[in-house]
Design a protein around this motif. Structure first.
Motif, short mmCIF file in Angstrom:
data_model
loop_
_atom_site.label_atom_id
_atom_site.label_comp_id
_atom_site.label_asym_id
_atom_site.label_seq_id
_atom_site.Cartn_x
_atom_site.Cartn_y
_atom_site.Cartn_z
N ALA A 21 0.83 -1.21 0.00
CA ALA A 21 0.00 0.00 0.00
C ALA A 21 0.86 1.26 0.00
CB ALA A 21 -0.94 -0.01 1.20
N CYS A 22 1.94 1.26 0.78
CA CYS A 22 2.83 2.42 0.82
C CYS A 22 3.45 2.68 -0.55
CB CYS A 22 3.94 2.22 1.84
SG CYS A 22 3.43 2.41 3.55
N ALA A 23 3.86 1.60 -1.22
CA ALA A 23 4.46 1.75 -2.54
C ALA A 23 3.46 2.27 -3.56
CB ALA A 23 5.05 0.43 -3.00
N ARG A 24 2.20 1.81 -3.46
CA ARG A 24 1.18 2.31 -4.38
C ARG A 24 0.94 3.80 -4.17
NH1 ARG A 24 -0.95 -2.80 -3.19
NH2 ARG A 24 -2.41 -1.93 -1.70
N GLU A 25 0.96 4.25 -2.92
CA GLU A 25 0.81 5.69 -2.65
C GLU A 25 2.00 6.47 -3.19
OE1 GLU A 25 -0.74 6.98 1.20
OE2 GLU A 25 -1.15 4.86 1.62
N ALA A 26 3.20 5.92 -3.03
CA ALA A 26 4.40 6.58 -3.55
C ALA A 26 4.33 6.66 -5.08
CB ALA A 26 5.66 5.83 -3.10
N LEU A 27 3.85 5.62 -5.72
CA LEU A 27 3.71 5.61 -7.18
C LEU A 27 2.73 6.70 -7.64
CD1 LEU A 27 4.01 4.48 -10.04
CD2 LEU A 27 2.41 2.66 -9.40
N ALA A 28 1.60 6.79 -7.00
CA ALA A 28 0.61 7.82 -7.37
C ALA A 28 1.20 9.21 -7.15
CB ALA A 28 -0.67 7.64 -6.57
N TRP A 29 1.88 9.41 -6.03
CA TRP A 29 2.49 10.71 -5.71
C TRP A 29 3.53 11.07 -6.76
CZ3 TRP A 29 7.00 13.21 -4.63
CH2 TRP A 29 6.92 14.40 -3.89
N ALA A 30 4.42 10.12 -7.07
CA ALA A 30 5.48 10.36 -8.05
C ALA A 30 4.88 10.64 -9.43
CB ALA A 30 6.43 9.17 -8.10
N GLY A 31 3.82 9.92 -9.78
CA GLY A 31 3.17 10.14 -11.07
C GLY A 31 2.57 11.52 -11.19
N ARG A 32 1.92 11.99 -10.12
CA ARG A 32 1.35 13.34 -10.15
C ARG A 32 2.45 14.39 -10.30
NH1 ARG A 32 -1.85 11.09 -6.02
NH2 ARG A 32 -0.65 12.19 -4.43
N LEU A 33 3.54 14.20 -9.56
CA LEU A 33 4.65 15.16 -9.64
C LEU A 33 5.27 15.13 -11.03
CD1 LEU A 33 6.52 17.22 -8.31
CD2 LEU A 33 7.95 15.31 -7.56
N GLU A 113 16.18 12.95 -11.69
CA GLU A 113 15.92 14.21 -10.99
C GLU A 113 15.53 13.96 -9.54
OE1 GLU A 113 16.22 17.33 -12.32
OE2 GLU A 113 16.91 16.39 -14.18
N MET A 114 14.82 12.84 -9.30
CA MET A 114 14.34 12.51 -7.97
C MET A 114 14.03 11.02 -7.90
SD MET A 114 10.97 13.92 -5.93
CE MET A 114 11.68 15.55 -5.72
N LEU A 115 14.20 10.48 -6.70
CA LEU A 115 13.83 9.10 -6.40
C LEU A 115 12.74 9.14 -5.34
CD1 LEU A 115 14.22 6.01 -6.42
CD2 LEU A 115 16.08 6.34 -4.80
N VAL A 116 11.66 8.39 -5.55
CA VAL A 116 10.53 8.37 -4.62
C VAL A 116 10.32 6.94 -4.15
CG1 VAL A 116 8.06 8.84 -4.35
CG2 VAL A 116 9.46 10.32 -5.82
N VAL A 117 10.16 6.77 -2.84
CA VAL A 117 9.82 5.47 -2.26
C VAL A 117 8.79 5.68 -1.17
CG1 VAL A 117 12.05 4.36 -2.75
CG2 VAL A 117 11.72 5.54 -0.58
N GLY A 118 8.09 4.62 -0.83
CA GLY A 118 7.18 4.66 0.30
C GLY A 118 7.96 4.54 1.59
N VAL A 119 7.33 4.93 2.69
CA VAL A 119 8.01 4.92 3.99
C VAL A 119 8.40 3.50 4.39
CG1 VAL A 119 5.93 4.81 5.43
CG2 VAL A 119 7.99 5.93 6.29
N ARG A 120 7.62 2.52 3.98
CA ARG A 120 7.96 1.11 4.24
C ARG A 120 7.18 0.25 3.26
NH1 ARG A 120 5.09 2.99 7.88
NH2 ARG A 120 2.92 2.40 8.04
N GLY A 121 7.70 -0.95 3.04
CA GLY A 121 7.03 -1.89 2.14
C GLY A 121 6.28 -2.94 2.94
N TRP A 122 6.46 -4.17 2.58
CA TRP A 122 5.75 -5.27 3.22
C TRP A 122 6.24 -5.54 4.63
CZ3 TRP A 122 1.33 -6.53 1.39
CH2 TRP A 122 1.08 -6.44 0.03
N GLY A 123 7.50 -5.26 4.91
CA GLY A 123 8.04 -5.56 6.24
C GLY A 123 8.04 -4.33 7.12
N GLY A 124 8.55 -4.49 8.31
CA GLY A 124 8.72 -3.35 9.20
C GLY A 124 7.52 -3.04 10.05
N ALA A 125 7.79 -2.36 11.13
CA ALA A 125 6.75 -1.97 12.08
C ALA A 125 6.12 -0.65 11.65
CB ALA A 125 7.35 -1.84 13.48
#
Length: 163
Positions: A21-33, A113-125
């Protein structure tokens, strides 16, 4: 769709995705930018057999060929891109890279110009920066934006999205 790591890109925005879910949000954000800035978007998904979606040819006791896993990753990546609501005129390149996530995403950042990632993927707290986000903040070859889940940058009190 490219299936090799390549050597990065010239200009544009790179976004790392893993189907979360985080990666999908990052993808949408990066696409808009990218759409607003008139820049191309490169969507990178690193994979290995344990992290790849299960191919259609999978069955108990049978390990499908690597090509089947690669096709499953490419399809999942295409599905994520299609669901992201990206501008129709946005130039998008998808890369399914058989490599460690940090290696694939950092490699793709060369010349971007920029790299975009989500705050976390499948793992992590919850509430913590994921391992990929930590790695790209240390190693990326361009500016990095880490998109937190459930947040949309806004301009002042107008309620207008920043990107």
């Amino acid at each position: 769709m490219e299936s090799t790591a390549g050597s990065g890109q010239r200009g544009g925005i790179v976004v790392g995705v893993d189907g979360s879910a985080c990666a999908r949000e990052a993808l949408a954000w990066a696409g808009r930018l990218a759409g607003r800035a008139g820049l191309p978007l490169t969507v990178v998904r690193a994979w290995s057999i344990p992290t790849a979606p299960r191919p259609d040819t999978w069955e108990p006791g049978y390990v499908p060929p690597m090509a089947d896993y690669e096709r499953a990753v490419e399809q999942a990546l295409a599905d994520d891109v299609a669901a992201a609501g990206l501008p129709d005129d946005l130039p998008v390149t998808c890369r399914a890279v058989h490599a460690a996530p940090a290696e694939a995403v950092v490699g793709a950042s060369a010349g971007a110009e920029m790299l975009v990632v989500g705050v976390r993927g499948w793992g992590g707290a919850m509430g913590r920066l994921g391992s990929l986000a930590q790695a790209v903040l240390r190693e990326a070859r361009c500016p990095v934006t880490v998109v937190r889940s459930g947040t949309t940058p806004r301009i002042g009190d107008t309620g207008q999205p920043l990107v």
